[in-house]
Design an enzyme around this catalytic site. Structure first.
Site, PDB file in Angstrom:
ATOM      1  N   GLY A  90       0.825  -1.198   0.000  1.00 50.59           N
ATOM      2  CA  GLY A  90       0.000   0.000   0.000  1.00 50.59           C
ATOM      3  C   GLY A  90       0.861   1.250   0.000  1.00 50.59           C
TER       4      GLY A  90
ATOM      5  N   GLY B  38      -0.559  -5.211   0.497  1.00 58.79           N
ATOM      6  CA  GLY B  38      -1.792  -4.991  -0.260  1.00 58.79           C
ATOM      7  C   GLY B  38      -1.953  -5.932  -1.432  1.00 58.79           C
TER       8      GLY B  38
ATOM      9  N   GLU C 283       5.193  -6.496   7.364  1.00 54.84           N
ATOM     10  CA  GLU C 283       4.776  -5.285   8.071  1.00 54.84           C
ATOM     11  C   GLU C 283       5.443  -5.066   9.421  1.00 54.84           C
ATOM     12  OE1 GLU C 283       1.787  -6.226   4.992  1.00 54.84           O
ATOM     13  OE2 GLU C 283       2.768  -7.410   6.554  1.00 54.84           O
TER      14      GLU C 283
ATOM     15  N   ASP D 236      -2.044  -6.935   7.754  1.00 47.99           N
ATOM     16  CA  ASP D 236      -3.474  -6.631   7.643  1.00 47.99           C
ATOM     17  C   ASP D 236      -4.053  -7.208   6.345  1.00 47.99           C
ATOM     18  OD1 ASP D 236      -2.111  -4.750   6.012  1.00 47.99           O
ATOM     19  OD2 ASP D 236      -3.656  -3.228   6.318  1.00 47.99           O
TER      20      ASP D 236
END
Length: 348
Positions: free
Chosen positions: A64, A112, A135, A143
């Site tokens: 992302g 992402g 992450e 996520d």
């Protein structure tokens, strides 16, 4: 240049990520474009399946727009929350999409990119695939549904991937079920053309064009992973690795890796996977991840991680708290607390 190209080709809807200078990292506008295309094609009888790939350059999707999220997180966090809200809606729409979706994970597939490939019914890895959820190295957490997907991998593999950010190749993705097919990159264009002409035959086409995958390296370490990452307490995992590090190179390497990650977000990831394994629905998982993301994006470790790894690139983040023992259950409870109803994530 348009960051996402959408079109109808033959009998499929095609979504092509087109932000090559950022390795197709997602931004808020891209999430809207993808969601809008999926919504338009859902009841379009001329579209029988959806194909997701990247238009040019290396990598499928590197994640992302982390710089934007960090800049927002340093302020009021509104733009960061908006990004997560709409990215997770897109993830949820893909998870429940009524038509077959094919994702071509050719090249870097991280963050992402994992979020838009894992919900697909068909997930194609190649010899170029580099899959990771890295992450914790920037003070974030895995996520985009990581609590759902990683917690359902064999043994303690998900916990290992979430904490270390280890990169998997295409053969490893196939062995773990993260990919459904392994196809050499030189055959992808043929696969896409044949799928566009005959979407009803996707499974047969991909099976025909698949190649035998090389040995999956991670399978050699299954027992070690299950043994050392057995606990949901970060302190226990570190003790287990320390106990083996004196005589085992793999344990030394993974222990050294964990010592570079944010203790706070490693603990967040362990709790996320523990709770994610029990989630009744993917929507419940995304609701919780949105609450976590809304808070973590404004905390010290994320802002410091982005500074150290992405902005200044000194790779020397100063985590706070600096040790696993200093990350208390009360801190985690605060991060995981449900948002007020008017602020909570909802599906489209």
């Amino acid at each position: 240049m348009t960051d996402v190209l959408t079109s109808i080709e033959g009998r499929i809807g095609r979504i092509r990520l087109n932000r090559p200078k950022a390795i197709h990292a997602l931004n808020t506008a891209m999430c809207h474009t993808i969601s809008d295309a999926l919504a338009a094609w859902q009841d379009d009888s001329t579209v029988e399946a959806v194909l997701i790939d990247h238009a040019e350059g290396r990598g499928f999707c590197a994640g992302g727009d982390i710089r934007m999220v960090a800049e927002s997180g340093a302020g009021d966090g509104k733009a960061a929350r908006d990004f997560f809200f709409h990215e997770y809606r897109m993830n949820h729409r893909l998870f429940h999409y009524p038509k077959p979706v094919v994702a071509f994970m050719d090249g870097i597939t991280m963050g992402g990119g994992v979020g838009i490939s894992m919900p697909a019914r068909f997930r194609v890895a190649t010899e170029n695939t580099r899959f990771a959820m890295p992450e914790t190295g920037i003070g974030l957490f895995p996520d985009v549904g990581g609590g759902w997907y990683l917690s359902r991998l064999p043994g303690r593999t998900g916990q290992f991937l979430a904490l270390t950010g280890a990169r998997l190749d295409g053969a490893e993705c196939l062995a773990l079920g993260l990919a459904t097919h392994y196809v050499h990159a030189e055959r992808l264009e043929e696969a896409k053309a044949r799928i566009a002409a005959s979407p009803a035959d996707i499974a047969a086409i991909l099976t025909e064009l698949s190649s035998p995958a090389p040995d999956a390296r991670i399978t050699r370490n299954h027992q070690a992973i299950n043994r050392t990452f057995a606990s949901d307490r970060l302190e226990d995992i570190i003790v287990a690795l320390e106990a083996e590090a004196a005589e085992d190179e793999w344990a030394r390497k993974e222990l050294a890796t964990l010592r570079t990650k944010s203790p706070q977000t490693m603990k967040v990831a362990l709790r996320q996977l523990r709770e994610g394994a029990r989630m009744a629905s993917f929507a419940d998982e995304m609701r919780q991840e949105y609450a976590i993301a809304s808070r973590v994006a404004q905390r010290h470790d994320f802002l410091e991680g982005v500074r150290a790894v992405i902005v200044d690139k000194d790779n020397a983040p100063k985590w706070d708290p600096a040790t696993p023992e200093a990350v208390t259950d009360a801190m985690l409870d605060e991060i995981f607390a449900p948002l007020p109803e008017q602020e909570a994530w909802t599906p489209a």
